[in-house]
Design a protein around this motif. Structure first.
Motif, PDB file in Angstrom:
ATOM      1  N   LEU A 190       0.856  -1.190   0.000  1.00 43.36           N
ATOM      2  CA  LEU A 190       0.000   0.000   0.000  1.00 43.36           C
ATOM      3  C   LEU A 190       0.887   1.233   0.000  1.00 43.36           C
ATOM      4  O   LEU A 190       1.703   1.407   0.912  1.00 43.36           O
ATOM      5  CB  LEU A 190      -0.907   0.020   1.244  1.00 43.36           C
ATOM      6  CG  LEU A 190      -2.231  -0.751   1.140  1.00 43.36           C
ATOM      7  CD1 LEU A 190      -1.972  -2.233   1.065  1.00 43.36           C
ATOM      8  CD2 LEU A 190      -3.122  -0.437   2.325  1.00 43.36           C
ATOM      9  N   ILE A 191       0.753   2.052  -1.049  1.00 41.61           N
ATOM     10  CA  ILE A 191       1.591   3.258  -1.152  1.00 41.61           C
ATOM     11  C   ILE A 191       0.695   4.475  -0.984  1.00 41.61           C
ATOM     12  O   ILE A 191      -0.287   4.645  -1.724  1.00 41.61           O
ATOM     13  CB  ILE A 191       2.276   3.330  -2.542  1.00 41.61           C
ATOM     14  CG1 ILE A 191       3.081   2.052  -2.806  1.00 41.61           C
ATOM     15  CG2 ILE A 191       3.166   4.559  -2.655  1.00 41.61           C
ATOM     16  CD1 ILE A 191       3.381   1.825  -4.268  1.00 41.61           C
ATOM     17  N   PRO A 192       0.981   5.356  -0.001  1.00 41.14           N
ATOM     18  CA  PRO A 192       0.173   6.571   0.147  1.00 41.14           C
ATOM     19  C   PRO A 192       0.213   7.364  -1.167  1.00 41.14           C
ATOM     20  O   PRO A 192       1.266   7.469  -1.798  1.00 41.14           O
ATOM     21  CB  PRO A 192       0.871   7.350   1.263  1.00 41.14           C
ATOM     22  CG  PRO A 192       1.760   6.370   1.944  1.00 41.14           C
ATOM     23  CD  PRO A 192       2.120   5.329   0.926  1.00 41.14           C
ATOM     24  N   VAL A 193      -0.940   7.907  -1.589  1.00 46.09           N
ATOM     25  CA  VAL A 193      -0.990   8.557  -2.907  1.00 46.09           C
ATOM     26  C   VAL A 193      -0.036   9.742  -3.023  1.00 46.09           C
ATOM     27  O   VAL A 193       0.401  10.068  -4.124  1.00 46.09           O
ATOM     28  CB  VAL A 193      -2.423   9.007  -3.274  1.00 46.09           C
ATOM     29  CG1 VAL A 193      -3.244   7.852  -3.774  1.00 46.09           C
ATOM     30  CG2 VAL A 193      -3.094   9.712  -2.145  1.00 46.09           C
ATOM     31  N   GLU A 194       0.293  10.369  -1.903  1.00 50.36           N
ATOM     32  CA  GLU A 194       1.228  11.499  -2.011  1.00 50.36           C
ATOM     33  C   GLU A 194       2.628  11.035  -2.407  1.00 50.36           C
ATOM     34  O   GLU A 194       3.479  11.819  -2.788  1.00 50.36           O
ATOM     35  CB  GLU A 194       1.269  12.328  -0.717  1.00 50.36           C
ATOM     36  CG  GLU A 194       1.817  11.637   0.512  1.00 50.36           C
ATOM     37  CD  GLU A 194       0.742  10.891   1.309  1.00 50.36           C
ATOM     38  OE1 GLU A 194       1.013  10.568   2.475  1.00 50.36           O
ATOM     39  OE2 GLU A 194      -0.366  10.655   0.776  1.00 50.36           O
ATOM     40  N   ASN A 195       2.880   9.707  -2.323  1.00 51.98           N
ATOM     41  CA  ASN A 195       4.179   9.153  -2.729  1.00 51.98           C
ATOM     42  C   ASN A 195       4.070   8.315  -4.008  1.00 51.98           C
ATOM     43  O   ASN A 195       4.889   7.444  -4.256  1.00 51.98           O
ATOM     44  CB  ASN A 195       4.765   8.280  -1.608  1.00 51.98           C
ATOM     45  CG  ASN A 195       5.096   9.108  -0.381  1.00 51.98           C
ATOM     46  OD1 ASN A 195       5.344  10.306  -0.495  1.00 51.98           O
ATOM     47  ND2 ASN A 195       5.064   8.503   0.787  1.00 51.98           N
ATOM     48  N   ILE A 196       3.054   8.584  -4.815  1.00 50.95           N
ATOM     49  CA  ILE A 196       2.841   7.794  -6.042  1.00 50.95           C
ATOM     50  C   ILE A 196       4.003   7.971  -7.022  1.00 50.95           C
ATOM     51  O   ILE A 196       4.192   7.164  -7.925  1.00 50.95           O
ATOM     52  CB  ILE A 196       1.479   8.169  -6.691  1.00 50.95           C
ATOM     53  CG1 ILE A 196       1.012   7.068  -7.654  1.00 50.95           C
ATOM     54  CG2 ILE A 196       1.548   9.485  -7.414  1.00 50.95           C
ATOM     55  CD1 ILE A 196      -0.371   7.285  -8.216  1.00 50.95           C
TER      56      ILE A 196
ATOM     57  N   LEU B  91      -3.891  13.594 -11.287  1.00 54.87           N
ATOM     58  CA  LEU B  91      -3.629  14.700 -10.347  1.00 54.87           C
ATOM     59  C   LEU B  91      -2.769  14.231  -9.174  1.00 54.87           C
ATOM     60  O   LEU B  91      -1.874  14.950  -8.727  1.00 54.87           O
ATOM     61  CB  LEU B  91      -4.946  15.297  -9.854  1.00 54.87           C
ATOM     62  CG  LEU B  91      -5.648  16.163 -10.909  1.00 54.87           C
ATOM     63  CD1 LEU B  91      -7.101  16.387 -10.557  1.00 54.87           C
ATOM     64  CD2 LEU B  91      -4.934  17.503 -11.083  1.00 54.87           C
ATOM     65  N   TYR B  92      -3.023  13.015  -8.677  1.00 52.04           N
ATOM     66  CA  TYR B  92      -2.174  12.459  -7.615  1.00 52.04           C
ATOM     67  C   TYR B  92      -0.723  12.404  -8.084  1.00 52.04           C
ATOM     68  O   TYR B  92       0.196  12.777  -7.372  1.00 52.04           O
ATOM     69  CB  TYR B  92      -2.630  11.044  -7.249  1.00 52.04           C
ATOM     70  CG  TYR B  92      -3.774  10.974  -6.252  1.00 52.04           C
ATOM     71  CD1 TYR B  92      -3.848  11.865  -5.172  1.00 52.04           C
ATOM     72  CD2 TYR B  92      -4.765  10.003  -6.355  1.00 52.04           C
ATOM     73  CE1 TYR B  92      -4.890  11.792  -4.252  1.00 52.04           C
ATOM     74  CE2 TYR B  92      -5.806   9.908  -5.440  1.00 52.04           C
ATOM     75  CZ  TYR B  92      -5.862  10.815  -4.383  1.00 52.04           C
ATOM     76  OH  TYR B  92      -6.872  10.738  -3.466  1.00 52.04           O
ATOM     77  N   ARG B  93      -0.532  11.929  -9.322  1.00 49.91           N
ATOM     78  CA  ARG B  93       0.834  11.793  -9.841  1.00 49.91           C
ATOM     79  C   ARG B  93       1.505  13.157  -9.972  1.00 49.91           C
ATOM     80  O   ARG B  93       2.657  13.336  -9.568  1.00 49.91           O
ATOM     81  CB  ARG B  93       0.804  11.080 -11.198  1.00 49.91           C
ATOM     82  CG  ARG B  93       2.188  10.888 -11.794  1.00 49.91           C
ATOM     83  CD  ARG B  93       2.139  10.079 -13.057  1.00 49.91           C
ATOM     84  NE  ARG B  93       1.925   8.684 -12.820  1.00 49.91           N
ATOM     85  CZ  ARG B  93       2.851   7.854 -12.330  1.00 49.91           C
ATOM     86  NH1 ARG B  93       4.041   8.307 -12.010  1.00 49.91           N
ATOM     87  NH2 ARG B  93       2.603   6.579 -12.159  1.00 49.91           N
TER      88      ARG B  93
END
Length: 995
Positions: A405-411, A904-906
């Motif tokens: 599981l990767i937090p989206v802010e670290n995508i 947008l996350y990326r």
């Protein structure tokens, strides 16, 4: 040209122009000429596109023509004056076309009340595509209280913001970057994207489509609707006063090969004909000023787009004997009493804008590479509740069903896995440390490569280069003799090469550009400059096939200069080899084209080495070429684009040029996606044969390729087929290609070996078997094999059974078929190619490493290695682990589409400047409306991440009201928040980080 001009001029002189309301011509080119003539004579032209479909064809690949026809007819009907003429190619007007009532329109005004369901229904009936993001005309996106739409014929979109059901604001927006203008407008008009149909008409058409048998990949109104319209009218004598050109009449038999649904052929034979002109001649004066002086007694008109162009021809703007018309018309005629000369060149057809935002970057089940954990499979974004707070996480599956599981802010820690088309990803095991060891091994290898690149660049900097005089008129003449106009990119690249060659420094330049964009023509300018100065040049290719092709084309281009040219490759006999080597050593031979054989030669005064398809050569081979002489100029060419970041890292060490625009005369490639059927294959082959062309048939399996050959021979008896693949000896393969080029057989049946390098202008149809099993970049490259002359190319992506392929594969294939950027097929293909292009710089001996870690990560590591060596050490990328008990994510109430949220996350995860975060936040408000609380908190979380990274903080966590910060040196500090509410936790954290 002359017959149309004389006919219309006579009508105008006699004030009888109303007698010609419809002008029928041969094709698109003649329609454009007629349009210029009509406009020059002060009338209003409306030009229909050349619609070359046969009844029942899948119309997705004709969507541009149909849109143009809709736009033209809509403008034609709304123009109420009588001085108008409709101009149509014969194939278009041979079908009945939509009547006036099909071109209704409506306006959206500021403060209007809009019923969303009614609007959706109307736009659907009118042929608009409903999409996530509007990137092309004829598309609409409705997101809560924001409506984005790009009406047909518009270069930009309109963004309507609603307050409840009332229009609160209307602004234009750029479909490239989605940003809207600051100024609001009062209203805009929406016309049909297909036709203004009501619910009943649409239902009737859909019912007809459902009940027909068709090989269209997707049966809907966009692919087949036009064929089943009841609202069609005939544009012939009983409606309009029509005239037809002789050329168009001669074309009739060709048009009526397939008669179904077309207007009765006899009606055209009864249409009055425009006969050849007796008084006018077409001209192409080499010297305009001189030509005018010979005809000074006549009425003279000069047509020019600008005054500057007139001055460039040394003509006097104040000369009262000359009438100047400042327009873009092209018209060159002379008669006994009149001269008309146009200084304008043919304007290239406007191409669709490319979308800057690349969506579809990650598809469900795509393979991804995590910087620390290696290759896994992307399984989407899921909300997870941790300590009572909701956050979005990217789910990546590893071997043994392990889940990361990767937090989206670290995508930004993951990238799509791209290797070459033939390799499959092997999923790594989580937590075993084997990927870290592999990365270390690759890193060492990359440092060695980067070191070699830098050392070599430094050594070459110290050497004085051979100074070449590039300021010669003969070089300009050579460019003019090409038979076509150079593109802006070609001109710029030649200028950059000439600057290098004449600088006194050693050139090391890489030119990247898509297949068929004219790289060889650029290289020939460099060769000629060097040879005219008395030096030698060598041109190295990876295969004998390419060497032969280049040898023939260079013999042709250099024939007038008396340059001695030789070819040296595996096919050259021992006797010839000895003769060529002797000629090179003595300086008698000035230019040699060949393969790896050229690594062993001795030259007399070599000044330039050109390496074609340079990614096919290893580093050591390229080094050997550079050591033929230490001050030799090196010019490399590659068919794949180089990523921007790597371009920057490398441009400090070598020159970089790129060709991004196709040659003017190249037509698009008409693309179809079809399910396999023998009838279809037969029709495709015979259609290409009828126009005197040849075909590529791509079957990417050597084991079954001979069986496929027998199958095709059974479908089309008497067809001549030859086979080529990687296991055939190079000498035999070359014989096959030579025979194909000499039109000795009809079909070249091959594996994807034909993807790069071959230039066979008479082969203009390509059939790709099992297209769903190719990557989008490979499909894009294969399509580039055809349409390489001034003939239209046809590409057929064939799938065995459309029920068996994934929805994503369907989407991608259809995006390539319609070229509408509905997904972003072409942008994605370009992105894949760009990543590969970076890997290609190093050479094929690196493919093992690339396969293990993917191109994306490989390139990042190469960039880091280059940067750290050339900038004396680069700071290692840091990350921060944020475990705050706050709900922060881009909510699916705010943005419904997963792929748009992912994009947008990326983008937000890659930002390292707070100002940039605010720019994206402003863009989000513009595109999707006011941020909701969870999305706002996610933006604040990104700001926390950036501030923490700048302060060297490794970890931020909270429990109840306590917030703890852990620094790089493992020191900790805790502070208290006034409450455990999200807004207090965020405000307290930001205060601490900003203090």
């Amino acid at each position: 040209m002359k017959n149309i001009y004389e006919f219309l001029k006579n009508l105008k002189d006699e004030k009888r122009t109303k007698e010609c309301q419809l002008l029928i011509v041969n094709d698109e080119k003649q329609a454009q000429i007629a349009s210029d003539i009509v406009a020059y004579l002060g009338l209003k032209p409306f030009v229909l596109s050349d619609f070359r479909a046969n009844f029942g064809d899948d119309l997705l690949s004709f969507s541009n023509e149909l849109q143009d026809i809709t736009k033209t007819l809509s403008s034609y009907y709304s123009y109420k004056k009588l001085d108008k003429i409709l101009i149509s190619p014969i194939r278009t007007i041979s079908y009945a076309l939509p009547k006036e009532k099909c071109f209704d329109s409506f306006t959206i005004n500021f403060a209007d009340t809009i019923k969303i369901d009614e609007l959706k229904s109307k736009l659907y009936n009118w042929g608009y595509y409903f999409v996530d993001i509007v990137t092309s005309e004829g598309e609409v996106s409705i997101r809560g209280d924001i409506i984005d739409i790009c009406p047909l014929g518009s270069d930009f979109g309109f963004r309507v913001s609603l307050f409840d059901d009332e229009v609160e604001s209307i602004r234009k927006f750029d479909i490239e970057d989605q940003k809207s203008t600051k100024d609001e407008i009062e209203f805009f008009t929406i016309n049909p994207a297909f036709l203004a149909l009501d619910e009943n008409s649409l239902s009737e058409i859909n019912e007809k489509i459902e009940n027909i048998s068709s090989d269209a990949f997707i049966k809907d109104i966009h692919s087949l609707g036009f064929w089943y319209l009841d609202e069609l009218g005939e544009y012939l004598p009983q409606n309009l006063s029509s005239f037809i050109t002789q050329d168009a009449l001669e074309e009739l038999d060709e048009v009526y090969v397939f008669e179904e649904k077309r207007i009765n052929k006899d009606k055209f034979l009864l249409t009055p004909q425009i006969y050849s002109s007796k008084n006018y001649q077409e001209i192409a004066p080499a010297n305009v000023k001189e030509f005018i002086s010979f005809h000074k007694e006549k009425k003279i008109t000069i047509i020019s787009g600008t005054e500057a162009k007139v001055k460039g021809y040394d003509l006097d703007l104040n000369d009262k004997k000359i009438k100047y018309v400042f327009e873009n018309y092209i018209l060159n005629l002379v008669s006994n009493d009149e001269v008309i000369i146009s200084l304008n060149k043919e304007i290239k057809k406007r191409r669709k804008k490319k979308v800057k935002l690349v969506l579809d970057e990650l598809q469900l089940n795509d393979y991804v590479v995590h910087e620390k954990h290696g290759i896994g499979q992307y399984k989407g974004i899921e909300p997870v509740t941790v300590m009572g707070a909701k956050r979005d996480f990217v789910i990546v599956m590893y071997a043994g069903d392990d889940k990361l599981l990767i937090p989206v802010e670290n995508i930004d820690l993951i990238d799509r896995y791209v290797a070459d088309g033939s390799s499959y990803a092997v999923v790594d095991k989580l937590g075993k440390g084997s990927f870290a060891k592999l990365k270390e091994k690759v890193k060492d290898r990359l440092f060695a490569i980067a070191n070699d690149i830098i050392k070599m660049a430094a050594a070459r900097e110290l050497v004085n280069g051979i100074k070449i005089n590039t300021d010669k008129k003969i070089l300009e003449d050579f460019q003019k003799s090409a038979g076509f106009d150079y593109t802006k990119d070609q001109k710029r690249s030649i200028k950059e090469i000439f600057a290098d060659l004449s600088s006194g420094r050693v050139m090391d330049r890489l030119l990247s550009g898509d297949v068929g964009f004219g790289k060889t023509e650029v290289a020939m300018n460099a060769m000629l400059a060097v040879i005219l100065d008395g030096f030698q040049a060598i041109f190295v290719c990876p295969t004998t096939l390419l060497a032969t092709q280049h040898y023939h084309s260079m013999q042709k281009r250099f024939s007038e200069f008396g340059i001695s040219i030789a070819k040296l490759d595996g096919k050259t006999s021992a006797k010839e080899k000895a003769h060529i080597k002797k000629g090179l050593a003595s300086g008698e031979i000035k230019l040699v084209i060949g393969t790896h054989s050229l690594l062993e030669i001795q030259t007399d005064n070599l000044a330039l080495v050109i390496i074609d398809e340079e990614h096919k050569f290893g580093v050591k081979q390229k080094e050997k070429l550079k050591h033929l002489r230490e001050d030799v100029h090196i010019f490399s060419m590659s068919a794949t684009p180089i990523p921007r970041t790597l371009n920057l890292a490398l441009s400090k060490l070598k020159g970089m040029s790129s060709l991004l625009t196709p040659p003017t005369e190249r037509l698009g490639v008409r693309t179809y996606v079809k399910e396999f059927s023998e009838k279809l294959i037969k029709e495709i082959i015979l259609r290409e044969k009828r126009r005197g062309g040849q075909l590529f048939y791509v079957h990417n399996n050597i084991a079954s390729i001979e069986v496929k050959k027998k199958d095709i021979e059974a479908i089309v008896p008497n067809i001549k087929i030859q086979v080529i693949h990687s296991q055939i000896k190079p000498a035999d393969a070359e014989k096959v290609i030579d025979a194909f080029e000499n039109k000795e057989f009809d079909i070249l049946l091959a594996t994807s070996i034909v993807e790069s390098g071959l230039h066979l202008p008479n082969a203009n149809s390509i059939i790709i078997d099992g297209a769903d099993r190719f990557g989008i970049a490979d499909l894009h490259q294969l399509r580039g094999r055809v349409g390489r002359s001034n003939k239209e190319g046809f590409c057929y992506y064939i799938v065995e059974d459309k029920k068996q392929i994934t929805p994503d594969a369907v989407k991608r294939l259809v995006a390539l078929e319609s070229n509408s950027y509905l997904g972003s097929g072409t942008a994605l293909a370009h992105q894949d190619l760009e990543i590969r292009g970076g890997g290609n710089i190093i050479g094929e001996d690196q493919s093992g490493h690339i396969k293990q870690i993917g191109y994306g990560l490989y390139l990042k590591m190469l960039e880091d290695a280059l940067a750290s060596l050339s900038e004396n050490g680069k700071i290692e990328k840091k990350s921060v682990d944020i475990k705050l008990a706050i709900s922060a994510y881009i909510s699916d109430d705010y943005i419904l589409e997963d792929r748009v949220r992912l994009e947008l996350y990326r983008r937000l995860s890659k930002v390292n400047d707070i100002q940039e975060v605010y720019v994206i936040e402003e863009e989000m408000e513009d595109r999707f409306g006011k941020l909701d609380i969870y999305t706002k908190q996610f933006i604040e979380l990104i700001i926390i991440k950036i501030l923490a990274l700048n302060l060297g903080i490794q970890n931020i966590s909270s429990y109840e009201m306590n917030i703890t910060f852990t620094k790089d040196d493992a020191t900790k500090e805790s502070i208290k928040s006034p409450s455990k509410d999200d807004d207090d936790i965020i405000a307290t954290t930001l205060r601490y980080l900003r203090k």
